[in-house]
Design an enzyme around this catalytic site. Structure first.
Site, short mmCIF file in Angstrom:
data_model
loop_
_atom_site.label_atom_id
_atom_site.label_comp_id
_atom_site.label_asym_id
_atom_site.label_seq_id
_atom_site.Cartn_x
_atom_site.Cartn_y
_atom_site.Cartn_z
NE ARG A 148 -2.30 -1.14 3.45
CZ ARG A 148 -3.54 -1.46 3.73
NH1 ARG A 148 -4.42 -0.53 4.00
NH2 ARG A 148 -3.91 -2.70 3.76
CB THR A 149 3.73 2.47 1.96
OG1 THR A 149 3.03 2.16 3.17
CG2 THR A 149 4.46 3.78 2.13
CE LYS B 28 22.71 -9.52 -9.09
NZ LYS B 28 22.50 -8.61 -10.21
NE ARG C 20 7.73 0.90 4.18
CZ ARG C 20 6.49 0.55 4.51
NH1 ARG C 20 6.10 -0.70 4.39
NH2 ARG C 20 5.64 1.45 4.95
CG HIS D 51 5.21 4.88 8.12
ND1 HIS D 51 5.26 5.59 6.93
CD2 HIS D 51 4.48 3.76 7.85
CE1 HIS D 51 4.59 4.92 6.00
NE2 HIS D 51 4.11 3.82 6.54
C1 NCD Z 1 2.70 0.04 8.43
C2 NCD Z 1 4.21 -0.05 8.31
O1 NCD Z 1 4.73 -0.58 7.35
O2 NCD Z 1 4.84 0.46 9.22
N1 NCD Z 1 2.02 -0.29 7.27
C3 NCD Z 1 2.00 0.52 6.19
O3 NCD Z 1 2.71 1.49 6.08
N2 NCD Z 1 1.08 0.21 5.27
C4 NCD Z 1 2.19 -0.69 9.58
C5 NCD Z 1 2.39 -2.17 9.65
O4 NCD Z 1 3.17 -2.75 8.92
O5 NCD Z 1 1.73 -2.76 10.50
#
Ligand code: NCD
Length: 319
Positions: A59-60, A87, A109, A137
């Site tokens: 989703r992100t 690698k 990320r 986040h």
């Molecule tokens: C969150 C994350 O990755 O920190 N999810 C996200 O951003 N969609 C929360 C989670 O993984 O529970």
């Protein structure tokens, strides 16, 4: 927004009330764009956005991708978990290689806290932290704030109960920082094994019972039980966890009648939240997803447009 004095978005830490309000106002405008038939603007035309994801994300990553495309940027996705890192290439090498291709923004990320801040010191473009380990986040906290502000009309003086696996949650940390900055009252509700030390010093009231922690809350924010980050036995069993900390109709009764139910996703149905609540009338979980695209559009516009207009403090913050 006339001026956003930051080059990077590495965390909520470092943002003041004015910065946050400015981003949320800009995001309200972006919501309108996403609801139109014609969703593409030319705000970032000619600019290149690279999404560099060292941790799996659906989703992100898709939210950042759509946000960039709706602003007219060229967007490239790199999921690194399955390529060069295997690698033996390091985080910095990967970033420097991409940097040589002249991106304007790098969305990162990574499973280590501080990874985005480290990259921000090395590359010549803006860096957005899309989640670094158990640290921050920031766009998640901003999208949560936008969702709450649109439903409740304000953030100040509302009571927000953040429940569940706070220990492993960068979402919780960023939310506590943002909500405190905006004058909300923040509670955390979790068993002692799922709370980090020093949580009270961050400005959260600590509760171990859902009934007490949810009492009169305006917002109930559930967190995913992050079993992949758990090395030892943090909870006796999933059934037991649901019984004491899973959000069901009975527990939700303690909160205000019009309390919002939130979850950042992905959800473990029947673990931290009952399906009937996740899909129920108080749930704003889908709105959170919609607000996610808008907030990311706002963040990229604020970082990249004020940068190109000049007058920017090139140190950024957190650097
Ligand atoms: C969150 C994350 O990755 O920190 N999810 C996200 O951003 N969609 C929360 C989670 O993984 O529970």
């Amino acid at each position: 927004m006339d001026f956003f004095p930051h080059r990077h978005l590495l965390g909520i830490k470092g943002l003041n009330e004015r910065d946050i309000t400015g981003l949320l106002d800009l995001a309200d405008e972006a919501v309108k764009i996403s609801r139109q038939r014609e969703k593409k603007t030319s705000t970032l035309r000619g600019l290149t956005q690279i999404n560099l994801f060292f941790e799996a994300s659906t989703r992100t990553q898709s939210s950042f991708e759509l946000a960039g495309k709706r602003l007219g940027a060229d967007v490239m996705n790199m999921s690194v978990g399955n390529s060069s890192v295997k690698k033996g290439e390091t985080l910095i090498d990967t970033a420097m290689t991409l940097n040589a291709m002249h991106p304007d923004v790098l969305v990162v990320r990574h499973s280590s806290a501080g990874a985005a801040a480290l990259l921000a010191q090395k590359v010549s473009c803006s860096v957005i932290n899309a989640g670094d380990g158990q640290h921050e986040h920031p766009t998640q906290a901003l999208l949560d704030a936008l969702t709450i502000r649109r439903a409740k009309g304000k953030l100040s003086r509302i009571i927000v109960a953040i429940c569940g696996d706070v220990l492993h949650s960068r979402v919780a940390r960023s939310n506590i920082l943002l909500l405190n900055q905006m004058g909300a009252r923040v509670r955390v509700v979790a068993p002692a094994t799922l709370l980090p030390s020093g949580i009270a010093e961050m400005g959260a009231e600590v509760y171990h019972s859902m009934e007490e922690g949810l009492k009169d809350a305006d917002v109930v924010m559930m967190l995913r039980l992050q079993r992949e980050r758990m090395a030892g036995a943090f909870v006796p069993s999933v059934r037991e966890y649901f019984r004491y900390y899973g959000l069901d109709a009975e527990k939700l009764k303690a909160a205000k009648e019009d309390a919002l139910v939130m979850h950042p996703g992905p959800m473990n149905r029947g673990v931290e939240i009952a399906s009937e609540i996740a899909d129920g009338p108080q749930s704003v979980i889908e709105q959170q997803v919609e607000m996610g695209v808008a907030v990311r559009m706002a963040v990229m516009e604020a970082l990249l447009v004020s940068q190109h207009q000049g007058g920017l403090n090139n140190q950024g913050y957190g650097a």
